[in-house]
Design a protein around this motif. Structure first.
Motif, PDB file in Angstrom:
ATOM      1  N   VAL A   2       0.845  -1.425   0.153  1.00 58.43           N
ATOM      2  CA  VAL A   2       0.056   0.043   0.066  1.00 58.43           C
ATOM      3  C   VAL A   2       0.841   1.253  -0.012  1.00 58.43           C
ATOM      4  CG1 VAL A   2      -1.845   0.985   1.175  1.00 58.43           C
ATOM      5  CG2 VAL A   2      -1.930  -1.352   1.369  1.00 58.43           C
ATOM      6  N   GLU A   3       0.825   2.150  -0.946  1.00 60.78           N
ATOM      7  CA  GLU A   3       1.456   3.560  -0.996  1.00 60.78           C
ATOM      8  C   GLU A   3       0.193   4.540  -1.039  1.00 60.78           C
ATOM      9  OE1 GLU A   3       5.136   3.661  -3.333  1.00 60.78           O
ATOM     10  OE2 GLU A   3       4.143   2.000  -4.321  1.00 60.78           O
ATOM     11  N   GLU A   4       0.492   5.612  -0.601  1.00 59.64           N
ATOM     12  CA  GLU A   4      -0.577   6.880  -0.523  1.00 59.64           C
ATOM     13  C   GLU A   4      -0.363   7.548  -1.909  1.00 59.64           C
ATOM     14  OE1 GLU A   4      -0.461   9.148   2.871  1.00 59.64           O
ATOM     15  OE2 GLU A   4      -0.782   7.716   4.241  1.00 59.64           O
ATOM     16  N   ILE A  40      -2.190   0.549  -4.646  1.00 61.72           N
ATOM     17  CA  ILE A  40      -2.351  -0.891  -4.091  1.00 61.72           C
ATOM     18  C   ILE A  40      -1.694  -1.899  -4.949  1.00 61.72           C
ATOM     19  CG2 ILE A  40      -3.521  -2.652  -2.751  1.00 61.72           C
ATOM     20  CD1 ILE A  40      -5.087  -0.486  -1.293  1.00 61.72           C
ATOM     21  N   TYR A  47      -4.915   5.769  -3.054  1.00 62.83           N
ATOM     22  CA  TYR A  47      -3.812   4.787  -2.780  1.00 62.83           C
ATOM     23  C   TYR A  47      -3.555   4.221  -3.920  1.00 62.83           C
ATOM     24  CZ  TYR A  47      -5.709   4.738   2.006  1.00 62.83           C
ATOM     25  OH  TYR A  47      -5.984   5.331   3.294  1.00 62.83           O
ATOM     26  N   ILE A 104      -8.392   4.546  -5.611  1.00 60.00           N
ATOM     27  CA  ILE A 104      -7.358   3.510  -5.306  1.00 60.00           C
ATOM     28  C   ILE A 104      -7.056   2.754  -6.841  1.00 60.00           C
ATOM     29  CG2 ILE A 104      -6.825   1.116  -4.306  1.00 60.00           C
ATOM     30  CD1 ILE A 104      -8.974   1.483  -2.274  1.00 60.00           C
TER      31      ILE A 104
END
Length: 304
Positions: A38-40, A107, A105, A46
């Motif tokens: 997971v990265e913002e 993901i 995100y 998403i």
């Protein structure tokens, strides 16, 4: 900042189906599993990408936050997207922060086993999402995908377990299982993925009076775990197959596919697909390959 979560895959050795009605189930977490990275990002969406074990992308899509909040459904050809939205929507109802306090995100998921093997693509995903959002994975499973939850227990544990639903609540017991005869145990992929959800639905509609069978299955499960010899273990496996064959009104995998096998075959999980377990005196790899089953994995390479 990148966050990575991991969950173990699973194999259900005993108690298939009847675990839903409170029977004890013996299950083994596997050396294979799934990562969630997971990265913002930005955009209130998403960006999701799922990789199979060969690094190929098997699912990719963009999911707006609004679709998760509203539990938006798309065309049937978007079934994977619909299922993912359903899981994320239920997660949002439990802990909304990942939507309300975020901008977006990127993901990705990474399986370490081929997706078709049925070692827990959904359960590892649900447990990883629960880890990410710090929510109860059993609760998320119950509200989204359904099932007994033994697979979530395997996702969370690195040792053999006995799993049981008591008053509909999951109870997990860590057990010792490291038999001297484990070099005689192999897992064979049956070349087809079984739909667990459909198999469970069929069982629930046809199971009739199951109460009398549960103590029998529990007793066999105990015998399997406590076996000290291969013959003791094999006999208990056979007893379990006979009992489940009567409950399900289905012939066993051995009768159907391997009637001439010199050993014992045990169905694992939903009958008719995914993996079976074999135990025999002789190494069975060539036997199964001659029958057209190329994926034959020794116990030591499959089980944590």
């Amino acid at each position: 900042m990148k966050k990575t979560f991991y969950s173990n895959g699973k194999l259900l050795i005993t108690g298939e189906y009847v675990v839903l009605d409170g029977a004890k189930a013996f299950a083994l977490p596997t050396k294979f599993g799934q990562n969630l990275i997971v990265e913002e990002s930005e955009g209130n969406v998403i960006h999701w990408k799922s990789y199979d074990s060969d690094k190929s992308v098997w699912f990719e899509d963009t999911i707006p936050f609004s679709s998760i909040v509203r539990k938006e459904r798309f065309d049937d050809i978007k079934n994977i997207k619909n299922t993912l939205i359903e899981i994320l929507h239920e997660a949002y109802l439990i802990n909304s922060d990942f939507i309300t306090a975020a901008n977006g995100y990127t993901i990705s998921t990474e399986l370490t086993f081929p997706k078709l093997w049925g070692l827990g693509t959904s359960s590892t995903l649900i447990n990883n999402i629960a880890q990410w959002l710090q929510i109860d994975a059993f609760k998320l499973l119950k509200r989204s995908f359904g099932g007994s939850g033994y697979d979530i227990a395997c996702a969370q544990n690195n040792t053999p377990i006995v799993y049981q639903l008591i008053n509909e609540n999951p109870v997990v017991e860590i057990v010792q299982f490291n038999p001297d005869f484990k070099d005689k145990i192999f897992f064979v992929y049956l070349n087809k993925k079984q739909n667990s959800k459909a198999a469970i639905a069929t069982y629930l509609s046809n199971r009739g009076n199951i109460e009398k069978s549960i103590p029998i299955i529990n007793d066999i499960t105990n015998k399997i775990i406590e076996s000290t010899t291969a013959s003791e273990f094999s006999l208990a496996l056979q007893q379990h197959e006979i009992e489940m064959s009567a409950i399900l009104e289905q012939v066993t995998a051995k009768e159907t596919l391997f009637p001439d096998f010199d050993g014992v075959i045990k169905s694992l999980g939903a009958w008719g697909g995914d993996f079976v377990m074999s135990i025999s005196k002789e190494n069975p790899i060539e036997y199964f390959k001659d029958k057209g089953f190329q994926t034959v994995i020794p116990y030591s390479e499959m089980i944590l």
